[in-house]
Design an enzyme around this catalytic site. Structure first.
Site, PDB file in Angstrom:
ATOM      1  N   ILE A 278      59.279   6.487   4.241  1.00  0.00           N
ATOM      2  CA  ILE A 278      59.759   5.089   4.171  1.00  0.00           C
ATOM      3  C   ILE A 278      58.879   4.186   5.035  1.00  0.00           C
ATOM      4  O   ILE A 278      58.505   3.087   4.625  1.00  0.00           O
ATOM      5  CB  ILE A 278      61.245   4.982   4.597  1.00  0.00           C
ATOM      6  CG1 ILE A 278      62.119   5.863   3.697  1.00  0.00           C
ATOM      7  CG2 ILE A 278      61.714   3.523   4.566  1.00  0.00           C
ATOM      8  CD1 ILE A 278      63.589   5.922   4.097  1.00  0.00           C
TER       9      ILE A 278
ATOM     10  N   ASN B 259      54.775  10.874  15.524  1.00  0.00           N
ATOM     11  CA  ASN B 259      54.249  12.115  16.118  1.00  0.00           C
ATOM     12  C   ASN B 259      53.820  13.123  15.042  1.00  0.00           C
ATOM     13  O   ASN B 259      53.489  14.261  15.350  1.00  0.00           O
ATOM     14  CB  ASN B 259      55.259  12.746  17.087  1.00  0.00           C
ATOM     15  CG  ASN B 259      56.491  13.272  16.377  1.00  0.00           C
ATOM     16  OD1 ASN B 259      56.596  13.188  15.153  1.00  0.00           O
ATOM     17  ND2 ASN B 259      57.410  13.836  17.139  1.00  0.00           N
TER      18      ASN B 259
ATOM     19  N   GLY C 170      55.980  13.168   9.269  1.00  0.00           N
ATOM     20  CA  GLY C 170      55.101  12.194   8.613  1.00  0.00           C
ATOM     21  C   GLY C 170      53.726  12.828   8.425  1.00  0.00           C
ATOM     22  O   GLY C 170      53.492  13.948   8.867  1.00  0.00           O
TER      23      GLY C 170
ATOM     24  N   THR D 129      66.031  14.635  18.945  1.00  0.00           N
ATOM     25  CA  THR D 129      65.132  13.587  18.425  1.00  0.00           C
ATOM     26  C   THR D 129      65.927  12.334  18.110  1.00  0.00           C
ATOM     27  O   THR D 129      65.538  11.218  18.474  1.00  0.00           O
ATOM     28  CB  THR D 129      64.439  14.055  17.114  1.00  0.00           C
ATOM     29  OG1 THR D 129      63.833  15.296  17.357  1.00  0.00           O
ATOM     30  CG2 THR D 129      63.430  13.055  16.624  1.00  0.00           C
TER      31      THR D 129
ATOM     32  N   ALA E 141      67.497   2.771  11.587  1.00  0.00           N
ATOM     33  CA  ALA E 141      67.912   3.424  10.340  1.00  0.00           C
ATOM     34  C   ALA E 141      68.958   4.486  10.614  1.00  0.00           C
ATOM     35  O   ALA E 141      68.743   5.405  11.395  1.00  0.00           O
ATOM     36  CB  ALA E 141      66.707   4.050   9.661  1.00  0.00           C
TER      37      ALA E 141
ATOM     38  N   TYR F  97      73.711  16.165  12.058  1.00  0.00           N
ATOM     39  CA  TYR F  97      72.877  15.018  11.673  1.00  0.00           C
ATOM     40  C   TYR F  97      73.734  13.748  11.641  1.00  0.00           C
ATOM     41  O   TYR F  97      73.391  12.729  12.247  1.00  0.00           O
ATOM     42  CB  TYR F  97      72.249  15.296  10.304  1.00  0.00           C
ATOM     43  CG  TYR F  97      71.397  14.187   9.759  1.00  0.00           C
ATOM     44  CD1 TYR F  97      70.450  13.563  10.559  1.00  0.00           C
ATOM     45  CD2 TYR F  97      71.526  13.769   8.440  1.00  0.00           C
ATOM     46  CE1 TYR F  97      69.648  12.553  10.054  1.00  0.00           C
ATOM     47  CE2 TYR F  97      70.725  12.757   7.923  1.00  0.00           C
ATOM     48  CZ  TYR F  97      69.797  12.153   8.743  1.00  0.00           C
ATOM     49  OH  TYR F  97      69.009  11.147   8.236  1.00  0.00           O
TER      50      TYR F  97
END
Ligand code: UDP
Length: 335
Positions: free
Chosen positions: A12, A32, A36, A95, A117, A149
Protein backbone atom coordinates in the site's frame (compact mmCIF):
# COMPACT_ATOMS: atom_id res chain seq x y z
CA UNK A 1 3.31 18.93 1.25
CA UNK A 2 5.94 16.60 2.66
CA UNK A 3 4.70 13.15 3.66
CA UNK A 4 6.58 10.61 5.75
CA UNK A 5 5.28 7.11 4.96
CA UNK A 6 6.32 4.34 7.34
CA UNK A 7 6.12 0.99 5.59
CA UNK A 8 6.60 2.98 2.40
CA UNK A 9 8.20 0.11 0.47
CA UNK A 10 5.24 -2.11 1.19
CA UNK A 11 2.31 -2.85 -1.06
CA UNK A 12 0.00 0.00 0.00
CA UNK A 13 2.83 2.38 0.92
CA UNK A 14 4.42 2.19 -2.51
CA UNK A 15 1.11 2.91 -4.25
CA UNK A 16 0.44 5.84 -1.95
CA UNK A 17 3.93 7.23 -2.56
CA UNK A 18 3.41 6.97 -6.30
CA UNK A 19 0.13 8.92 -6.16
CA UNK A 20 1.52 11.64 -3.92
CA UNK A 21 4.57 12.09 -6.14
CA UNK A 22 2.30 12.24 -9.19
CA UNK A 23 0.43 15.17 -7.72
CA UNK A 24 3.64 17.03 -6.87
CA UNK A 25 4.12 16.25 -3.20
CA UNK A 26 7.37 15.33 -1.47
CA UNK A 27 7.60 11.84 -0.01
CA UNK A 28 9.99 10.26 2.49
CA UNK A 29 9.74 6.51 2.92
CA UNK A 30 10.84 4.61 6.00
CA UNK A 31 10.84 0.82 5.70
CA UNK A 32 12.89 -1.97 7.24
CA UNK A 33 12.14 -4.24 4.25
CA UNK A 34 10.81 -6.99 6.50
CA UNK A 35 7.75 -7.44 4.31
CA UNK A 36 8.23 -4.54 1.88
CA UNK A 37 10.69 -4.75 -0.98
CA UNK A 38 13.10 -2.58 -2.91
CA UNK A 39 11.39 -3.68 -6.11
CA UNK A 40 8.13 -2.00 -5.05
CA UNK A 41 9.76 1.43 -5.16
CA UNK A 42 12.50 0.92 -7.75
CA UNK A 43 10.54 2.97 -10.29
CA UNK A 44 10.23 5.88 -7.84
CA UNK A 45 13.85 6.09 -6.78
CA UNK A 46 14.89 8.46 -9.54
CA UNK A 47 12.23 11.00 -8.53
CA UNK A 48 13.96 13.94 -6.88
CA UNK A 49 10.96 14.55 -4.61
CA UNK A 50 11.35 11.08 -3.10
CA UNK A 51 13.75 9.97 -0.37
CA UNK A 52 13.95 6.60 1.27
CA UNK A 53 15.46 5.19 4.44
CA UNK A 54 15.76 1.43 4.84
CA UNK A 55 15.73 1.42 8.59
CA UNK A 56 13.64 0.36 11.54
CA UNK A 57 10.73 2.30 12.93
CA UNK A 58 12.22 1.68 16.35
CA UNK A 59 15.25 3.83 15.47
CA UNK A 60 14.05 6.65 17.70
CA UNK A 61 16.54 9.26 16.57
CA UNK A 62 15.88 8.74 12.88
CA UNK A 63 12.10 8.70 13.40
CA UNK A 64 12.30 11.97 15.36
CA UNK A 65 14.32 13.58 12.59
CA UNK A 66 12.02 12.36 9.79
CA UNK A 67 8.86 13.36 11.65
CA UNK A 68 10.36 16.82 12.26
CA UNK A 69 10.94 17.27 8.54
CA UNK A 70 7.47 16.05 7.51
CA UNK A 71 4.12 17.88 7.36
CA UNK A 72 2.05 14.69 7.57
CA UNK A 73 2.92 11.21 8.81
CA UNK A 74 1.26 8.15 7.27
CA UNK A 75 1.89 5.18 9.51
CA UNK A 76 1.53 1.96 7.54
CA UNK A 77 4.46 -0.02 8.96
CA UNK A 78 3.01 -3.12 10.62
CA UNK A 79 3.15 -6.88 10.73
CA UNK A 80 0.38 -8.00 8.36
CA UNK A 81 -1.00 -11.20 6.91
CA UNK A 82 -2.80 -13.87 8.93
CA UNK A 83 -0.13 -16.51 8.16
CA UNK A 84 2.67 -14.26 9.41
CA UNK A 85 0.68 -13.40 12.49
CA UNK A 86 -0.08 -16.99 13.40
CA UNK A 87 3.55 -17.95 12.85
CA UNK A 88 5.19 -14.93 14.55
CA UNK A 89 2.86 -13.51 17.20
CA UNK A 90 5.64 -11.89 19.25
CA UNK A 91 6.87 -9.96 16.24
CA UNK A 92 3.30 -8.95 15.37
CA UNK A 93 2.50 -7.55 18.78
CA UNK A 94 5.85 -5.83 19.28
CA UNK A 95 6.02 -4.28 15.80
CA UNK A 96 2.46 -3.05 15.86
CA UNK A 97 2.36 -1.67 19.36
CA UNK A 98 5.91 -0.30 19.71
CA UNK A 99 5.98 1.14 16.20
CA UNK A 100 2.76 3.10 16.63
CA UNK A 101 3.85 4.36 20.01
CA UNK A 102 7.15 5.63 18.58
CA UNK A 103 5.38 7.47 15.77
CA UNK A 104 2.73 9.07 17.96
CA UNK A 105 5.27 10.16 20.54
CA UNK A 106 7.52 11.74 17.91
CA UNK A 107 4.60 13.38 16.07
CA UNK A 108 3.15 14.76 19.29
CA UNK A 109 6.23 16.86 20.02
CA UNK A 110 5.68 18.80 16.78
CA UNK A 111 1.90 18.38 16.43
CA UNK A 112 2.16 16.66 13.04
CA UNK A 113 -0.96 15.09 11.55
CA UNK A 114 -0.75 11.28 11.75
CA UNK A 115 -2.88 8.95 9.66
CA UNK A 116 -2.53 5.49 11.11
CA UNK A 117 -3.63 2.26 9.44
CA UNK A 118 -5.74 -0.18 11.37
CA UNK A 119 -7.64 -3.15 10.03
CA UNK A 120 -11.10 -4.62 9.58
CA UNK A 121 -9.74 -7.54 11.58
CA UNK A 122 -10.53 -5.50 14.72
CA UNK A 123 -14.25 -6.27 14.28
CA UNK A 124 -13.31 -9.87 15.01
CA UNK A 125 -16.19 -12.30 15.33
CA UNK A 126 -18.88 -9.64 15.23
CA UNK A 127 -21.54 -11.02 12.86
CA UNK A 128 -23.52 -7.84 12.47
CA UNK A 129 -22.52 -6.82 8.95
CA UNK A 130 -21.98 -4.31 7.46
CA UNK A 131 -19.59 -3.13 10.14
CA UNK A 132 -20.10 0.42 11.32
CA UNK A 133 -17.16 2.20 12.97
CA UNK A 134 -19.01 2.31 16.31
CA UNK A 135 -19.67 -1.45 16.36
CA UNK A 136 -18.37 -3.69 19.14
CA UNK A 137 -15.07 -5.46 18.62
CA UNK A 138 -15.61 -9.17 19.30
CA UNK A 139 -12.25 -10.87 19.67
CA UNK A 140 -11.57 -14.53 20.40
CA UNK A 141 -9.54 -16.02 23.19
CA UNK A 142 -5.93 -14.93 23.81
CA UNK A 143 -4.92 -18.57 23.35
CA UNK A 144 -5.76 -18.23 19.65
CA UNK A 145 -2.84 -16.49 17.96
CA UNK A 146 -4.88 -14.92 15.20
CA UNK A 147 -6.53 -12.43 17.52
CA UNK A 148 -3.21 -10.93 18.61
CA UNK A 149 -3.24 -8.94 15.38
CA UNK A 150 -6.68 -7.45 16.05
CA UNK A 151 -5.80 -6.79 19.69
CA UNK A 152 -2.52 -5.08 18.79
CA UNK A 153 -4.26 -2.92 16.21
CA UNK A 154 -7.11 -2.10 18.59
CA UNK A 155 -4.52 -0.95 21.11
CA UNK A 156 -2.93 1.21 18.39
CA UNK A 157 -6.34 2.76 17.77
CA UNK A 158 -6.88 3.48 21.47
CA UNK A 159 -3.44 5.04 21.69
CA UNK A 160 -3.93 7.23 18.61
CA UNK A 161 -7.36 8.41 19.77
CA UNK A 162 -6.00 9.08 23.24
CA UNK A 163 -3.20 11.24 21.83
CA UNK A 164 -5.94 13.24 20.10
CA UNK A 165 -8.21 13.51 23.14
CA UNK A 166 -5.55 14.12 25.75
CA UNK A 167 -2.76 15.89 23.87
CA UNK A 168 -4.62 17.32 20.84
CA UNK A 169 -2.36 15.49 18.41
CA UNK A 170 -4.34 15.42 15.15
CA UNK A 171 -4.85 11.78 14.14
CA UNK A 172 -6.94 9.84 11.64
CA UNK A 173 -7.49 6.10 12.07
CA UNK A 174 -8.40 4.08 8.97
CA UNK A 175 -9.67 0.51 9.12
CA UNK A 176 -8.62 -1.13 5.88
CA UNK A 177 -10.74 -3.97 4.48
CA UNK A 178 -8.81 -6.54 2.36
CA UNK A 179 -6.82 -4.19 0.15
CA UNK A 180 -5.60 -5.92 -3.01
CA UNK A 181 -3.87 -5.10 -6.27
CA UNK A 182 -0.61 -5.27 -8.17
CA UNK A 183 2.56 -5.75 -6.05
CA UNK A 184 0.77 -7.54 -3.22
CA UNK A 185 2.61 -10.75 -2.52
CA UNK A 186 0.94 -14.00 -1.52
CA UNK A 187 3.85 -14.80 0.78
CA UNK A 188 2.05 -13.66 3.91
CA UNK A 189 -1.08 -15.66 3.18
CA UNK A 190 -3.27 -13.09 1.40
CA UNK A 191 -5.87 -14.90 -0.61
CA UNK A 192 -6.15 -13.07 -3.94
CA UNK A 193 -2.48 -13.08 -4.97
CA UNK A 194 -2.28 -16.74 -3.89
CA UNK A 195 -5.30 -17.71 -5.98
CA UNK A 196 -4.12 -15.84 -9.06
CA UNK A 197 -0.59 -17.21 -8.78
CA UNK A 198 -1.89 -20.78 -8.40
CA UNK A 199 -4.27 -20.34 -11.33
CA UNK A 200 -1.48 -19.07 -13.59
CA UNK A 201 0.90 -21.85 -12.46
CA UNK A 202 -1.92 -24.40 -13.04
CA UNK A 203 -1.45 -25.47 -9.41
CA UNK A 204 -4.40 -26.28 -7.12
CA UNK A 205 -6.26 -23.20 -5.86
CA UNK A 206 -6.46 -23.83 -2.13
CA UNK A 207 -9.64 -22.69 -0.40
CA UNK A 208 -9.33 -22.81 3.38
CA UNK A 209 -12.28 -24.12 5.40
CA UNK A 210 -15.52 -24.69 3.49
CA UNK A 211 -15.14 -21.55 1.38
CA UNK A 212 -18.40 -20.06 2.67
CA UNK A 213 -16.55 -17.28 4.51
CA UNK A 214 -16.76 -14.01 2.63
CA UNK A 215 -14.72 -10.87 2.13
CA UNK A 216 -14.94 -7.55 0.25
CA UNK A 217 -11.85 -6.73 -1.80
CA UNK A 218 -10.78 -3.13 -2.27
CA UNK A 219 -8.53 -2.08 -5.13
CA UNK A 220 -5.40 -0.41 -3.77
CA UNK A 221 -6.05 2.61 -6.03
CA UNK A 222 -9.36 3.15 -4.23
CA UNK A 223 -7.67 2.71 -0.85
CA UNK A 224 -5.03 5.29 -1.74
CA UNK A 225 -7.67 7.71 -3.06
CA UNK A 226 -9.57 7.33 0.23
CA UNK A 227 -6.49 7.96 2.36
CA UNK A 228 -5.48 11.04 0.40
CA UNK A 229 -8.98 12.51 0.54
CA UNK A 230 -9.19 11.85 4.28
CA UNK A 231 -5.86 13.59 4.87
CA UNK A 232 -7.01 16.51 2.73
CA UNK A 233 -9.97 17.30 5.00
CA UNK A 234 -9.79 18.55 8.57
CA UNK A 235 -13.15 16.88 9.24
CA UNK A 236 -11.34 13.53 9.45
CA UNK A 237 -9.29 14.48 12.47
CA UNK A 238 -10.06 12.38 15.54
CA UNK A 239 -12.15 9.95 13.46
CA UNK A 240 -12.02 6.20 12.86
CA UNK A 241 -12.99 5.49 9.25
CA UNK A 242 -13.69 2.23 7.38
CA UNK A 243 -12.01 2.05 3.99
CA UNK A 244 -13.20 -0.76 1.77
CA UNK A 245 -15.34 -1.93 -1.10
CA UNK A 246 -18.82 -3.30 -0.32
CA UNK A 247 -18.97 -5.99 -3.04
CA UNK A 248 -19.06 -9.20 -1.02
CA UNK A 249 -17.85 -12.54 -2.33
CA UNK A 250 -17.40 -15.95 -0.70
CA UNK A 251 -13.91 -17.40 -0.91
CA UNK A 252 -15.23 -20.38 -2.87
CA UNK A 253 -16.84 -18.01 -5.40
CA UNK A 254 -13.61 -16.06 -5.56
CA UNK A 255 -11.69 -19.23 -6.43
CA UNK A 256 -14.16 -20.01 -9.22
CA UNK A 257 -14.01 -16.46 -10.53
CA UNK A 258 -10.21 -16.40 -10.58
CA UNK A 259 -10.15 -19.76 -12.36
CA UNK A 260 -12.63 -18.51 -14.93
CA UNK A 261 -11.01 -15.12 -15.60
CA UNK A 262 -7.54 -16.60 -15.95
CA UNK A 263 -8.92 -19.46 -18.09
CA UNK A 264 -7.03 -21.82 -15.82
CA UNK A 265 -7.41 -25.57 -15.57
CA UNK A 266 -6.35 -25.56 -11.90
CA UNK A 267 -8.33 -27.73 -9.51
CA UNK A 268 -10.07 -26.04 -6.57
CA UNK A 269 -8.99 -27.83 -3.41
CA UNK A 270 -10.46 -27.43 0.08
CA UNK A 271 -7.93 -27.36 2.93
CA UNK A 272 -9.08 -27.56 6.56
CA UNK A 273 -8.20 -24.51 8.65
CA UNK A 274 -6.23 -26.68 11.08
CA UNK A 275 -3.88 -27.63 8.27
CA UNK A 276 -3.73 -24.20 6.63
CA UNK A 277 -2.99 -22.29 9.83
CA UNK A 278 -2.93 -24.02 13.23
CA UNK A 279 -5.20 -26.30 15.27
CA UNK A 280 -8.23 -24.45 16.59
CA UNK A 281 -7.90 -21.59 14.07
CA UNK A 282 -10.95 -19.31 14.01
CA UNK A 283 -11.87 -17.37 10.88
CA UNK A 284 -14.07 -14.31 10.43
CA UNK A 285 -17.08 -15.57 8.50
CA UNK A 286 -18.19 -12.29 6.95
CA UNK A 287 -16.48 -8.97 6.67
CA UNK A 288 -18.33 -6.13 4.99
CA UNK A 289 -17.68 -2.43 5.62
CA UNK A 290 -20.21 0.32 6.04
CA UNK A 291 -18.52 3.17 4.17
CA UNK A 292 -21.07 5.93 4.75
CA UNK A 293 -18.64 7.79 6.98
CA UNK A 294 -15.88 7.67 4.37
CA UNK A 295 -18.36 8.96 1.81
CA UNK A 296 -19.68 11.75 3.98
CA UNK A 297 -16.14 12.92 4.83
CA UNK A 298 -14.67 12.66 1.34
CA UNK A 299 -17.47 12.24 -1.21
CA UNK A 300 -15.79 9.00 -2.30
CA UNK A 301 -16.63 5.27 -2.17
CA UNK A 302 -14.31 2.52 -3.42
CA UNK A 303 -16.06 0.98 -6.41
CA UNK A 304 -13.60 -0.91 -8.60
CA UNK A 305 -15.36 -4.16 -9.52
CA UNK A 306 -13.99 -7.51 -8.40
CA UNK A 307 -13.62 -8.60 -12.04
CA UNK A 308 -11.44 -5.60 -12.80
CA UNK A 309 -9.39 -6.18 -9.66
CA UNK A 310 -8.77 -9.83 -10.57
CA UNK A 311 -7.73 -8.81 -14.08
CA UNK A 312 -5.30 -6.20 -12.75
CA UNK A 313 -3.71 -8.69 -10.38
CA UNK A 314 -3.52 -11.28 -13.16
CA UNK A 315 -1.78 -8.81 -15.48
CA UNK A 316 0.72 -8.03 -12.72
CA UNK A 317 1.62 -11.70 -12.20
CA UNK A 318 1.73 -12.41 -15.95
CA UNK A 319 4.12 -9.50 -16.49
CA UNK A 320 6.24 -10.56 -13.55
CA UNK A 321 6.41 -14.13 -14.81
CA UNK A 322 7.50 -12.97 -18.23
CA UNK A 323 10.48 -11.08 -16.81
CA UNK A 324 13.93 -12.75 -16.71
CA UNK A 325 14.47 -15.03 -13.70
CA UNK A 326 17.04 -12.71 -12.06
CA UNK A 327 14.63 -9.74 -12.04
CA UNK A 328 11.89 -11.99 -10.69
CA UNK A 329 14.08 -13.12 -7.84
CA UNK A 330 14.85 -9.54 -6.89
CA UNK A 331 11.14 -8.68 -6.82
CA UNK A 332 10.20 -11.61 -4.62
CA UNK A 333 13.02 -11.23 -2.13
CA UNK A 334 12.08 -9.43 1.03
CA UNK A 335 15.57 -8.23 1.94
N1 UDP B 1 -7.71 -18.05 2.27
C1 UDP B 1 -7.84 -19.15 1.42
N2 UDP B 1 -6.75 -19.57 0.71
C2 UDP B 1 -5.55 -18.91 0.76
C3 UDP B 1 -5.43 -17.78 1.61
C4 UDP B 1 -6.54 -17.39 2.35
O1 UDP B 1 -8.90 -19.77 1.34
O2 UDP B 1 -4.60 -19.33 0.07
C5 UDP B 1 -8.90 -17.58 2.99
C6 UDP B 1 -8.67 -17.25 4.46
O3 UDP B 1 -8.82 -18.39 5.28
C7 UDP B 1 -9.74 -16.21 4.70
C8 UDP B 1 -9.85 -15.47 3.37
O4 UDP B 1 -9.30 -16.36 2.40
O5 UDP B 1 -10.98 -16.81 5.00
C9 UDP B 1 -9.12 -14.16 3.34
O6 UDP B 1 -7.78 -14.38 3.78
P1 UDP B 1 -6.66 -13.27 3.80
O7 UDP B 1 -5.49 -13.84 4.56
O8 UDP B 1 -6.41 -12.77 2.43
O9 UDP B 1 -7.29 -12.05 4.60
P2 UDP B 1 -8.12 -11.97 5.97
O10 UDP B 1 -9.41 -11.44 5.53
O11 UDP B 1 -8.23 -13.30 6.59
O12 UDP B 1 -7.34 -11.01 6.77
Amino acid sequence: MRYLITGGAGFIGSHLAERLLDRGDHVVLLDNLSTGSVENIRHLKSNERMQHHFDDIENRQLVAELVDDADIVVHLAAAVGVKLIVESPVRTIETNVNGTQMILEAACKKRKLVLTASTSEVYGKNTNVPFHEDADLVLGSTTKGRWSYAASKALDEFLALSYWKEKRLPVIVVRLFNTVGPRQTGRYGMVLPNFVKSALDLAPIQVYGNGKQSRCFCDVRDTVESLIRLMDTEKSIGEVVNVGNTEEVSIEELAKLVKQRTASSSAIEFVPYDKAYEPGFEDMMRRVPNVDKLHSLTGFRPQTSLNEIIDRVTTFFRERNSRPATARMASTTAV
